[in-house]
Structure formats: C-alpha cells, structure tokens
Write an enzyme that holds these catalytic residues in place. Structure first.
Site, mmCIF file in Angstrom:
data_model
loop_
_atom_site.group_PDB
_atom_site.id
_atom_site.type_symbol
_atom_site.label_atom_id
_atom_site.label_comp_id
_atom_site.label_asym_id
_atom_site.label_seq_id
_atom_site.Cartn_x
_atom_site.Cartn_y
_atom_site.Cartn_z
ATOM 1 N N GLY A 4 1.595 -10.288 1.059
ATOM 2 C CA GLY A 4 0.327 -10.888 1.248
ATOM 3 C C GLY A 4 0.223 -12.351 1.346
ATOM 4 O O GLY A 4 -1.001 -12.974 1.234
ATOM 5 N N GLU A 17 2.407 -4.255 -7.167
ATOM 6 C CA GLU A 17 1.211 -4.426 -7.328
ATOM 7 C C GLU A 17 0.997 -3.243 -8.590
ATOM 8 O O GLU A 17 -0.026 -3.362 -9.506
ATOM 9 C CB GLU A 17 0.200 -4.028 -6.270
ATOM 10 C CG GLU A 17 0.220 -5.322 -5.318
ATOM 11 C CD GLU A 17 0.077 -4.895 -3.860
ATOM 12 O OE1 GLU A 17 -0.447 -3.912 -3.555
ATOM 13 O OE2 GLU A 17 0.261 -5.849 -3.188
ATOM 14 N N HIS A 41 5.816 -0.248 -6.683
ATOM 15 C CA HIS A 41 5.432 -1.231 -5.823
ATOM 16 C C HIS A 41 5.068 -2.257 -6.757
ATOM 17 O O HIS A 41 4.374 -2.010 -7.909
ATOM 18 C CB HIS A 41 4.035 -0.874 -4.998
ATOM 19 C CG HIS A 41 3.637 -2.025 -3.979
ATOM 20 N ND1 HIS A 41 3.009 -3.144 -4.419
ATOM 21 C CD2 HIS A 41 3.998 -2.123 -2.809
ATOM 22 C CE1 HIS A 41 2.728 -3.922 -3.301
ATOM 23 N NE2 HIS A 41 3.527 -3.507 -2.570
ATOM 24 N N LYS A 96 -2.191 0.162 1.326
ATOM 25 C CA LYS A 96 -2.945 -0.167 -0.058
ATOM 26 C C LYS A 96 -4.423 0.490 -0.209
ATOM 27 O O LYS A 96 -4.520 1.688 0.380
ATOM 28 C CB LYS A 96 -2.889 -1.799 -0.092
ATOM 29 C CG LYS A 96 -1.354 -2.168 0.162
ATOM 30 C CD LYS A 96 -1.204 -3.672 -0.355
ATOM 31 C CE LYS A 96 0.331 -4.185 0.000
ATOM 32 N NZ LYS A 96 0.691 -5.571 -0.178
HETATM 33 P P1 13P Z 1 2.044 -7.623 3.278
HETATM 34 O O1 13P Z 1 2.824 -7.095 4.455
HETATM 35 O O2 13P Z 1 0.600 -7.750 3.409
HETATM 36 O O3 13P Z 1 2.732 -9.032 2.756
HETATM 37 O O4 13P Z 1 2.324 -6.478 2.041
HETATM 38 C C1 13P Z 1 3.858 -6.286 1.936
HETATM 39 C C2 13P Z 1 3.709 -4.911 0.977
HETATM 40 O O5 13P Z 1 3.531 -5.041 -0.304
HETATM 41 C C3 13P Z 1 4.203 -3.511 1.670
HETATM 42 O O6 13P Z 1 4.100 -2.530 0.391
#
Ligand code: 13P
Length: 254
Positions: free
Chosen positions: A176, A100, A98, A15
């Site tokens: 997350g 996000e 993704h 990220k």
């Molecule tokens: P986390 O492993 O921090 O939950 O994030 C997963 C993710 O979005 C991977 O692309």
C-alpha cells in the site's frame, strides 16, 4: 514463473472494501477474465461478500477466496468464521497471516500455523503470507526473518500438504505504499523461500509450490516481476479493486 511444475496464480485481496452489493457488481465486471486459461484467478473478498461474489462468478473459472479463518471448526469464538463455513460457500483459497492481520489482530506465527493446518484439513488452499519490515531489511536480516516465518508456518505439514499451499512474499514496506520491490530483490527472496522449502521437503515438493509476490503490484510492474523464475504470480491489493488494472495484471502473467 515456471508452468512446468506449478500453477501461475493471480489473486486479488480486496481487504475491507466493497459492500455485498458493490462486490456483486464488481465481480461481475471481471467475468471477461473467464476466458483466461493460462493463470488461476482468485478473488479474496470480505467474508460477508462471499455469497454475493460466488453467485456473480457462478459457472466461471474464477475462484473465491477468504482473507482469514479460525482454526477451530466451531464453538464459542464470537465474530469468527470457520473453515467448514467457508467450504460450504464453495470457497477455494484462504489468505493466512497477512501482515495486516499480524499487525492489527494479534496473529502470530503459531496461529498462522494452526490456521493453515485447519484450512488444509478442511479442504481449503491456504495462501500463507510472509514478509519483512523496512527495519529488518535495513538491518540485513530479511532471510532470517523469512526463514523463521516459513519454518513456523509449515510446522507439522506433510509433503502432500505442502503441495497444496501457496506462499505469498509480501514485504511490509511495499504494501500500500507504492514502493515495489525490484524484480531482482523480489526474486531473491522468493528463490530463498523455495530453497527453504527444498531444505525441508526436497526439490520435487519445493518446485511444485506457487510463490506469489505482493506489495504495490500494478499493471506497470507486474510483467517484470512475474517473469522472474521463482515468482509464480501476484497477490494484489489496491490494483485488484480496479477492473482495468487487475485485468492487465492477469494478462501480464501470460
Ligand atoms: P497493495 O497491492 O495495495 O500494496 O497490497 C498488497 C497486499 O497486501 C496484498 O495482500
């Protein structure tokens, strides 16, 4: 996982973390993973970190991935990065869609499809992300949501192109949050994703696609998740930024 037909892949999604200097150091600390032969390892890093990470991983089997790309090859798209630019830096994978990016950057099923097609045309392997929200799960519409996301993401792809994609099932409520899907729940959706691919392209193509789970995967829960028949690895966020945890997850994929 089922290594007879498809690859096991553990990919880190860093990220928006680590400056180029930090990224170089951290990538170098993962080099002991070069001895791993059973699993393909990829580090999907911020675009600006790619040169530093590529340099750190030179002569290793660890692949570099990006977290996004534009669907046009070049032009007036301020701030964007194209597939040929990524290829020029030896990038192999690119995460597309993704949650996000869908949530904060206006990515839609249509742009996901255009980006995935551009990535394939340009020689990158797209890791296409799908996943439902908590509200959708509670309403019992997970399968409908996933089916539509998959159908729109792979629109106009040929069977040969489908063989080059990876799908990541990332339930949004698990990203997350420390809330992981149970191995059974994650398997049910990954199996459904494969069945969806099978309905469009037949069994041979569907069984060749690696399907990853993502969402609070860590060194404790990774093994049980990846032991499921339709979960072929992980897309790891937070835990991919800790060398010990990421290494343990890769080892759990043996
Ligand atoms: P986390 O492993 O921090 O939950 O994030 C997963 C993710 O979005 C991977 O692309």
């Amino acid at each position: 996982m089922d290594r007879r037909y498809r690859k096991t892949i553990v990919a880190g999604n860093w990220k928006m973390n680590l400056t180029p200097s930090e990224a170089k150091k951290f990538a170098a600390s993962l080099l002991p993973l070069n001895s791993v032969k059973y699993t393909h390892i990829a580090l999907c890093v911020p675009a600006i970190d790619i040169p530093a990470v590529t340099k750190a991983l030179k002569n290793s089997h660890l692949a570099v991935g990006a977290q996004n790309c534009h669907f046009e090859e070049k032009g007036a798209f301020t701030g964007e990065v194209s597939v040929p630019m990524l290829r020029d830096l030896n990038v192999k994978y690119v995460i597309i869609g993704h949650s996000e990016r869908r949530q904060y950057f206006g990515e839609t099923d249509e742009t996901v499809n255009k980006k995935a097609l551009a990535a394939l045309a340009g020689g990158l392997r797209p890791i296409i992300c799908v996943g439902e929200t908590q509200e959708q799960r509670d309403a019992g519409v997970t399968e409908e949501v996933i089916k539509l996301q998959i159908k729109l993401a792979i629109k106009d792809m040929t069977p040969a192109q489908i063989r080059r994609i990876t799908v990541a099932y990332e339930p949004i409520w698990a990203i997350g949050t420390g809330k992981t899907a149970t191995p059974e729940d994650a398997e049910a959706v990954c199996k459904f994703i494969r069945a969806t691919l099978r309905s469009f392209f037949g069994a041979r193509v569907a069984r060749s696609v690696s399907i990853l789970y993502g969402g609070s995967m860590n060194e404790k829960n990774a093994k049980a998740l990846m032991q499921q028949p339709d979960i072929d690895g992980g897309l790891i966020g937070g835990a991919s930024l800790k060398a010990d945890a990421f290494t343990a997850i890769v080892e759990a994929s043996k």
